[in-house]
Scaffold this active site. Structure first.
Site, PDB file in Angstrom:
ATOM      1  N   ALA A  71       0.830  -1.205   0.000  1.00 28.59           N
ATOM      2  CA  ALA A  71       0.000   0.000   0.000  1.00 28.59           C
ATOM      3  C   ALA A  71       0.863   1.252   0.000  1.00 28.59           C
ATOM      4  CB  ALA A  71      -0.913  -0.007   1.220  1.00 28.59           C
ATOM      5  N   ASN A 153      -6.775   3.332  10.515  1.00 24.82           N
ATOM      6  CA  ASN A 153      -6.118   2.131  11.051  1.00 24.82           C
ATOM      7  C   ASN A 153      -6.015   2.135  12.571  1.00 24.82           C
ATOM      8  OD1 ASN A 153      -4.349   4.275  10.094  1.00 24.82           O
ATOM      9  ND2 ASN A 153      -2.654   3.065  10.861  1.00 24.82           N
ATOM     10  N   SER A 201      -3.908  -3.528   0.161  1.00 25.90           N
ATOM     11  CA  SER A 201      -2.730  -4.282   0.586  1.00 25.90           C
ATOM     12  C   SER A 201      -3.168  -5.667   1.040  1.00 25.90           C
ATOM     13  CB  SER A 201      -2.043  -3.540   1.730  1.00 25.90           C
ATOM     14  OG  SER A 201      -0.839  -4.178   2.062  1.00 25.90           O
ATOM     15  N   HIS A 203      -1.831  -8.127   2.697  1.00 27.18           N
ATOM     16  CA  HIS A 203      -1.539  -8.699   4.019  1.00 27.18           C
ATOM     17  C   HIS A 203      -2.467  -8.199   5.119  1.00 27.18           C
ATOM     18  CE1 HIS A 203       0.835  -5.469   6.174  1.00 27.18           C
ATOM     19  NE2 HIS A 203       0.968  -5.008   4.949  1.00 27.18           N
ATOM     20  N   CYS A 326       4.270   1.026  12.271  1.00 30.92           N
ATOM     21  CA  CYS A 326       5.262   1.730  11.459  1.00 30.92           C
ATOM     22  C   CYS A 326       5.915   2.829  12.281  1.00 30.92           C
ATOM     23  CB  CYS A 326       4.596   2.380  10.251  1.00 30.92           C
ATOM     24  SG  CYS A 326       3.123   1.554   9.701  1.00 30.92           S
TER      25      CYS A 326
HETATM   26  N1  7TS Z   1      -2.451   2.510   4.764  1.00 32.75           N
HETATM   27  C1  7TS Z   1      -3.075   2.160   5.904  1.00 32.75           C
HETATM   28  C2  7TS Z   1      -4.408   2.752   6.223  1.00 32.75           C
HETATM   29  C3  7TS Z   1      -2.461   1.252   6.771  1.00 32.75           C
HETATM   30  O1  7TS Z   1      -3.107   0.897   7.887  1.00 32.75           O
HETATM   31  C4  7TS Z   1      -1.190   0.719   6.445  1.00 32.75           C
HETATM   32  C5  7TS Z   1      -0.473  -0.190   7.403  1.00 32.75           C
HETATM   33  C6  7TS Z   1      -0.599   1.088   5.232  1.00 32.75           C
HETATM   34  C7  7TS Z   1      -1.251   1.997   4.419  1.00 32.75           C
HETATM   35  C8  7TS Z   1       0.703   0.532   4.766  1.00 32.75           C
HETATM   36  O2  7TS Z   1       0.521  -0.752   4.246  1.00 32.75           O
HETATM   37  P1  7TS Z   1       1.703  -1.589   3.573  1.00 32.75           P
HETATM   38  O3  7TS Z   1       1.043  -2.506   2.604  1.00 32.75           O
HETATM   39  O4  7TS Z   1       2.609  -0.628   2.888  1.00 32.75           O
HETATM   40  O5  7TS Z   1       2.374  -2.332   4.657  1.00 32.75           O
HETATM   41  N2  7TS Z   1      -0.818   0.070   8.745  1.00 32.75           N
HETATM   42  C9  7TS Z   1      -0.199  -0.415   9.852  1.00 32.75           C
HETATM   43  C10 7TS Z   1      -0.723  -0.286  11.137  1.00 32.75           C
HETATM   44  O6  7TS Z   1      -1.788   0.279  11.429  1.00 32.75           O
HETATM   45  N3  7TS Z   1       0.099  -0.878  12.001  1.00 32.75           N
HETATM   46  O7  7TS Z   1       1.117  -1.397  11.304  1.00 32.75           O
HETATM   47  C11 7TS Z   1       0.949  -1.107   9.974  1.00 32.75           C
END
Ligand code: 7TS
Length: 400
Positions: A71, A153, A201, A203, A326
């Site tokens: 994402a 999130n 995303s 995962h 993150c």
């Molecule tokens: N956007 C949102 C709303 C998210 O919650 C996250 C990951 C991402 C983007 C990024 O996703 P990725 O595919 O690049 O990994 N959020 C979180 C969280 O809330 N705790 O750890 C990761």
């Protein structure tokens, strides 16, 4: 007992997803773009995987769903290509986001700001929600993009994406939504919500890590972020992640099939946990349940440092979070709590429990017991808690 309640950070890969992916590592490992049987063995599974992703978000065939690595990449793509396609050309110079977007959106917006672009960071209301009328109020004829996440999130708050989509369409402004936390939790239909770009995303919905996607509406396709070969219809170069695409497709199909279970059975477990937490003294939840996805609780325990609570939970085998993983390397307070305006000491006490369809009622019973014991222990050794005056106004709208 080990209990995983950090599903907003990542999820277990569903065994059926894993099973479908497995042949593409040591048997059908051909590069789909090659000209032999190893390559053509991947074509049908790839096509079916993509069809499942299109179906999961109700994307018509003429629109583009482009597979990315995550994402974060999809979000970066939108912002950087909006810059190249609309801002650098001098046509527009303004974007609108909310102040509680994921860091991968906020950091992109700040980057564009450093390049001279104007950015509006929309506030959330006392329930942690971005209101559609605030979006409308800030759109100008220079606005290139509105980017508002579907589900937050941290809190699980559902934002009024359909209304915002309507507003953007009426005003002729491009609309992007980061739907990472929405897939598998609420019905997602890009057409009904007038969405131009949507980030996903795998995962986060029991698919593999390292595979995400960007949906782009027909005639709104953005300049590629990754130039090179002609993969993904020329929208994103790089050898296709065959296993990842097959896995994401299966996970998407299962997310749709499990939506009812998620919205009823998972909600029931979440509500039971939440009832027990709120029955404890001095605990607070910001967003009302009916305005949240079914799996998430962000709860504050007055007098209990979030990291200390996590420590006790972890020792008892329970995985939760103090906020976005993150950002967990710096001990900053929860950004959503800060945006809501809660006082800093309360913002430091926020713990996020995020359930999934793999969570069981027995696990919830165990977590309730452990949290009660941990909160008592930590409050017992907290000097600040003992001195907190009763009836202290914490700036939060719900809770006890
Ligand atoms: N956007 C949102 C709303 C998210 O919650 C996250 C990951 C991402 C983007 C990024 O996703 P990725 O595919 O690049 O990994 N959020 C979180 C969280 O809330 N705790 O750890 C990761």
């Amino acid at each position: 007992m080990r209990v995983y309640l950090d599903n907003n950070a990542t999820t277990i890969v569903d065994p059926h997803v894993f099973e479908e992916m497995e042949p593409f590592f040591v048997q059908k490992y051909g590069n789909p773009n090659s000209l032999h049987q190893f390559a053509s063995d991947t074509h049908k599974p790839l096509k079916e995987g993509m069809q499942k992703i299109y179906a999961g978000i109700h994307a018509p065939n003429e629109d583009s769903v482009v597979i990315t690595s995550c994402a974060t990449e999809s979000n970066n793509w939108v912002f950087k290509s909006i810059y190249f396609d609309y801002i650098l050309t001098g046509r527009k110079n303004h974007i609108i986001i909310s102040e509680v977007e994921h860091p991968s959106v906020i950091a992109c917006a700040k980057f564009l700001e450093s390049k001279g672009c104007k950015v509006t960071y929309l506030p959330i209301n006392s329930e942690g929600i971005v209101e559609a009328h605030t979006v409308a109020a800030f759109i100008t004829d220079k606005t290139a993009l509105v980017s508002i996440m579907w589900v937050n999130n941290e809190t699980g708050a559902i934002f009024p994406i359909h209304e915002i989509g309507e507003i953007c369409k009426a005003k002729g402004v491009l609309f992007h939504t980061d739907a990472v936390q929405a897939i598998g939790k609420v019905p997602v239909d890009v057409q009904a919500a007038n969405i131009d770009y949507l980030t996903m995303s795998a995962h986060k919905f029991h698919g593999p890590k390292g595979v995400g996607a960007l949906y782009m509406k027909k005639d709104k396709e953005l300049t590629p972020l990754l130039h090179g070969g002609s993969q993904m219809g020329g929208h994103r170069s790089g050898t296709l992640n065959v296993a990842g695409i097959v896995g994401m497709g299966k996970a998407m199909e299962q997310a749709a099939d499990s939506l009812d279970y998620e919205m009823h059975d998972v909600k029931e477990m979440r509500d039971r946990l939440e009832d027990a937490l709120l029955a404890m003294k001095d605990t607070f939840v910001v967003t009302p349940r009916e305005k949240r996805v079914a799996n998430t609780i962000l709860v504050s325990f007055r007098g209990v440092e979030g990291e200390a609570m996590l420590w006790d939970l972890n020792r008892a085998g329970i995985a939760a979070s103090t906020g976005s993983a993150c950002a967990s390397e710096d001990l900053e307070s929860n950004p959503v709590m800060e945006a809501i305006g809660a006082e800093a000491d309360l913002a430091h006490t926020a713990i996020r429990f995020s359930l999934s369809r793999y969570t069981t009622p027995e696990e919830i019973d165990y977590v309730i017991d452990v949290v009660r014991t941990a909160a008592d222990r930590l409050r017992g050794i907290s000097s600040s808690y003992a001195y907190a005056p009763d009836g202290h106004d914490c700036g939060l709208s719900t809770g006890h």
